[in-house]
Scaffold this motif. Structure first.
Motif, PDB file in Angstrom:
ATOM      1  N   MET A   1       0.847  -1.191   0.000  1.00 37.82           N
ATOM      2  CA  MET A   1       0.000   0.000   0.000  1.00 37.82           C
ATOM      3  C   MET A   1       0.882   1.240   0.000  1.00 37.82           C
ATOM      4  N   ASN A   2       0.633   2.160  -0.945  1.00 37.02           N
ATOM      5  CA  ASN A   2       1.461   3.354  -1.053  1.00 37.02           C
ATOM      6  C   ASN A   2       1.033   4.492  -0.131  1.00 37.02           C
ATOM      7  N   LEU A   3      -0.283   4.694  -0.019  1.00 34.97           N
ATOM      8  CA  LEU A   3      -0.763   5.899   0.669  1.00 34.97           C
ATOM      9  C   LEU A   3      -1.989   5.597   1.524  1.00 34.97           C
ATOM     10  N   SER A   4      -1.979   6.130   2.748  1.00 33.82           N
ATOM     11  CA  SER A   4      -3.151   6.091   3.621  1.00 33.82           C
ATOM     12  C   SER A   4      -3.557   7.521   3.926  1.00 33.82           C
ATOM     13  N   VAL A   5      -4.828   7.824   3.700  1.00 36.35           N
ATOM     14  CA  VAL A   5      -5.363   9.142   4.059  1.00 36.35           C
ATOM     15  C   VAL A   5      -6.234   8.957   5.293  1.00 36.35           C
ATOM     16  N   VAL A   6      -5.867   9.604   6.380  1.00 34.62           N
ATOM     17  CA  VAL A   6      -6.526   9.428   7.674  1.00 34.62           C
ATOM     18  C   VAL A   6      -7.349  10.663   8.001  1.00 34.62           C
ATOM     19  N   ILE A   7      -8.655  10.444   8.320  1.00 30.93           N
ATOM     20  CA  ILE A   7      -9.566  11.568   8.543  1.00 30.93           C
ATOM     21  C   ILE A   7     -10.366  11.349   9.823  1.00 30.93           C
ATOM     22  N   PRO A   8      -9.962  11.963  10.946  1.00 26.69           N
ATOM     23  CA  PRO A   8     -10.781  11.919  12.163  1.00 26.69           C
ATOM     24  C   PRO A   8     -11.944  12.893  12.031  1.00 26.69           C
ATOM     25  N   LEU A   9     -13.093  12.558  12.611  1.00 27.85           N
ATOM     26  CA  LEU A   9     -14.250  13.430  12.425  1.00 27.85           C
ATOM     27  C   LEU A   9     -15.228  13.309  13.578  1.00 27.85           C
ATOM     28  N   LEU A  10     -16.013  14.357  13.752  1.00 25.59           N
ATOM     29  CA  LEU A  10     -17.092  14.394  14.733  1.00 25.59           C
ATOM     30  C   LEU A  10     -18.228  15.227  14.152  1.00 25.59           C
ATOM     31  N   ASN A  11     -19.348  14.565  13.850  1.00 28.55           N
ATOM     32  CA  ASN A  11     -20.547  15.243  13.330  1.00 28.55           C
ATOM     33  C   ASN A  11     -20.253  16.039  12.058  1.00 28.55           C
ATOM     34  N   GLU A  12     -19.781  15.338  11.039  1.00 29.69           N
ATOM     35  CA  GLU A  12     -19.465  15.981   9.757  1.00 29.69           C
ATOM     36  C   GLU A  12     -20.205  15.300   8.605  1.00 29.69           C
ATOM     37  N   GLN A  13     -21.452  14.903   8.822  1.00 27.05           N
ATOM     38  CA  GLN A  13     -22.188  14.139   7.818  1.00 27.05           C
ATOM     39  C   GLN A  13     -22.304  14.855   6.479  1.00 27.05           C
ATOM     40  N   ASP A  14     -22.394  16.168   6.483  1.00 30.82           N
ATOM     41  CA  ASP A  14     -22.620  16.907   5.242  1.00 30.82           C
ATOM     42  C   ASP A  14     -21.367  17.075   4.403  1.00 30.82           C
ATOM     43  N   GLN A  98     -12.121  22.287   5.179  1.00 27.90           N
ATOM     44  CA  GLN A  98     -11.256  23.463   5.266  1.00 27.90           C
ATOM     45  C   GLN A  98      -9.855  23.143   4.743  1.00 27.90           C
ATOM     46  N   ASP A  99      -9.457  21.859   4.817  1.00 28.63           N
ATOM     47  CA  ASP A  99      -8.217  21.414   4.194  1.00 28.63           C
ATOM     48  C   ASP A  99      -8.503  21.010   2.753  1.00 28.63           C
ATOM     49  N   PHE A 100      -7.519  21.189   1.884  1.00 28.87           N
ATOM     50  CA  PHE A 100      -7.690  20.889   0.460  1.00 28.87           C
ATOM     51  C   PHE A 100      -7.082  19.526   0.124  1.00 28.87           C
ATOM     52  N   PRO A 101      -7.890  18.558  -0.297  1.00 23.74           N
ATOM     53  CA  PRO A 101      -7.342  17.263  -0.730  1.00 23.74           C
ATOM     54  C   PRO A 101      -6.373  17.400  -1.896  1.00 23.74           C
ATOM     55  N   GLU A 102      -6.511  18.483  -2.649  1.00 19.44           N
ATOM     56  CA  GLU A 102      -5.635  18.699  -3.797  1.00 19.44           C
ATOM     57  C   GLU A 102      -4.165  18.882  -3.401  1.00 19.44           C
ATOM     58  N   GLU A 103      -3.894  19.045  -2.115  1.00 17.80           N
ATOM     59  CA  GLU A 103      -2.514  19.166  -1.632  1.00 17.80           C
ATOM     60  C   GLU A 103      -1.843  17.803  -1.467  1.00 17.80           C
ATOM     61  N   ILE A 104      -2.629  16.732  -1.464  1.00 12.25           N
ATOM     62  CA  ILE A 104      -2.091  15.408  -1.127  1.00 12.25           C
ATOM     63  C   ILE A 104      -0.950  14.964  -2.056  1.00 12.25           C
ATOM     64  N   PRO A 105      -1.068  15.079  -3.370  1.00 11.28           N
ATOM     65  CA  PRO A 105       0.034  14.604  -4.226  1.00 11.28           C
ATOM     66  C   PRO A 105       1.367  15.279  -3.936  1.00 11.28           C
ATOM     67  N   THR A 106       1.342  16.585  -3.693  1.00 12.73           N
ATOM     68  CA  THR A 106       2.587  17.294  -3.394  1.00 12.73           C
ATOM     69  C   THR A 106       3.197  16.791  -2.096  1.00 12.73           C
ATOM     70  N   LEU A 107       2.363  16.613  -1.075  1.00 18.06           N
ATOM     71  CA  LEU A 107       2.860  16.091   0.198  1.00 18.06           C
ATOM     72  C   LEU A 107       3.442  14.694   0.027  1.00 18.06           C
ATOM     73  N   TYR A 108       2.729  13.846  -0.698  1.00 14.94           N
ATOM     74  CA  TYR A 108       3.173  12.470  -0.928  1.00 14.94           C
ATOM     75  C   TYR A 108       4.530  12.446  -1.644  1.00 14.94           C
ATOM     76  N   ASN A 109       4.653  13.206  -2.704  1.00 15.23           N
ATOM     77  CA  ASN A 109       5.899  13.212  -3.480  1.00 15.23           C
ATOM     78  C   ASN A 109       7.062  13.800  -2.687  1.00 15.23           C
ATOM     79  N   ARG A 110       6.804  14.808  -1.885  1.00 12.90           N
ATOM     80  CA  ARG A 110       7.888  15.406  -1.099  1.00 12.90           C
ATOM     81  C   ARG A 110       8.415  14.434  -0.045  1.00 12.90           C
ATOM     82  N   ILE A 111       7.522  13.700   0.598  1.00 11.49           N
ATOM     83  CA  ILE A 111       7.974  12.718   1.595  1.00 11.49           C
ATOM     84  C   ILE A 111       8.933  11.725   0.956  1.00 11.49           C
TER      85      ILE A 111
END
Length: 321
Positions: A1-14, A98-111
């Motif tokens: 597995m290359n990438l795990s995206v972890v999202i903690p949440l509380l009452n964010e159904q929408d 409020q966070d942008f998923p579009e940032e994920i590739p840059t973060l992944y490649n930099r790591i």
């Protein structure tokens, strides 16, 4: 597995369906060759968040779900996900859009390309209320920089990327998710950098964090500094302070006794030692010093015998092998 995206949440159904769609589209369009998973951790939501997660996990095999029996806090939600995460790179983000998923590739490649252990997001232009969040956050981050020695602008940004062995090595307690970079540094992961990221205004619901989090944050920062410096050797702190206090008290009492003997030898009238306030100050100093010294011994025994305990209860899991 290359990438795990972890999202903690509380009452964010929408927010969840849109968030999943944006994450999937971003990864499949910009990182089409990698395998990935999305882990949602429902931290005791009272709305329909878990139902949305269940529907997503049924329709999309990459979606995983963890449901807590009650609200344990973001730190424990991250703990639960870090245990399950299989990706060589782990990205965490908030579920409120409020966070942008579009940032994920840059973060992944930099790591991978820069061989970093951790990248912390920097919300340079925050879309939050100035008085209740922005100003306290700047003060909070300034103190964190001074005490930790890490030159990061935004310690509490939810958008971060980690190397897998880092998330498997740290244990989050209380509200220590704010200080993951500090915990990483204390654990020997020193290749830490930051990245400017976008920040959007909240679209749905309300913030789950009040102004009290900054007071708690400062207290946690003091705790983290102390534990990081003396957590493995508490005797170095309690023993040193206790010894110094005992010596000061003993020398003061010795000086009082010597003065009394000198006056008697010279035939000079002298009041009782117990009538001198310094006698009680020195006695108190010796007692407190002895107690601190013994506290250091007890703390050393606790450190050597302690065991990490699970601090959360999982009610249900989805799509994990």
């Amino acid at each position: 597995m290359n990438l795990s995206v972890v999202i903690p949440l509380l009452n964010e159904q929408d927010s969840l369906e849109e968030l999943h769609r944006r994450i999937s589209e971003t990864i499949e369009n910009q990182l089409p060759e990698i395998s990935y998973e999305i882990i949602f951790i429902d931290d005791g939501s009272s709305d329909s968040s878990w139902k949305v997660i269940s529907n997503l996990s049924s329709a999309f095999p990459e979606v995983r779900g963890i449901k807590f029996r009650k609200n344990y806090g973001k730190a424990q939600a991250l703990n639960a996900a870090f245990v399950k995460a299989k990706g060589n790179v782990v990205v965490t983000m908030d579920a409120d859009l409020q966070d942008f998923p579009e940032e994920i590739p840059t973060l992944y490649n930099r790591i991978l390309n820069e061989n970093l252990d951790l990248i912390s997001g920097w919300k340079q232009k925050r879309k939050d209320p100035v008085l209740t969040k922005n100003i306290p956050s700047k003060l909070f981050n300034g103190v964190a920089r001074k005490t930790s020695g890490l030159h990061l602008h935004d310690f509490n940004c939810g958008l971060k990327a980690y190397r897998k062995d880092l998330v498997k090595s740290i244990k989050l307690r209380s509200d220590m998710h704010r200080y993951i970079p500090v915990l990483a540094k204390n654990a020997g992961f020193t290749k830490i950098d930051e990245q400017r990221v976008q920040h959007a205004a909240r679209k749905h619901g309300t913030s789950k964090f009040g102004t009290s989090r900054f007071v708690n944050g400062f207290l946690d920062l003091i705790t983290l500094w102390f534990v990081g410096k003396f957590g493995g050797r508490p005797m170095h702190f309690f023993g040193a302070v206790g010894t110094i206090m005992f010596i000061i008290g003993f020398l003061t009492a010795l000086a009082l006794g010597a003065q009394k003997l000198y006056f008697l030898s010279q035939g000079i009238p002298a009041r009782l030692v117990t009538d001198n306030a310094w006698f009680y100050i020195s006695l108190t100093s010796m007692i407190i010093g002895s107690q601190l010294f013994l506290s250091g011994f007890v703390a050393e025994l606790v450190v050597r015998t302690r065991e990490d305990k699970i601090e959360y209860q999982v009610e249900e899991e989805l799509n994990f092998d």
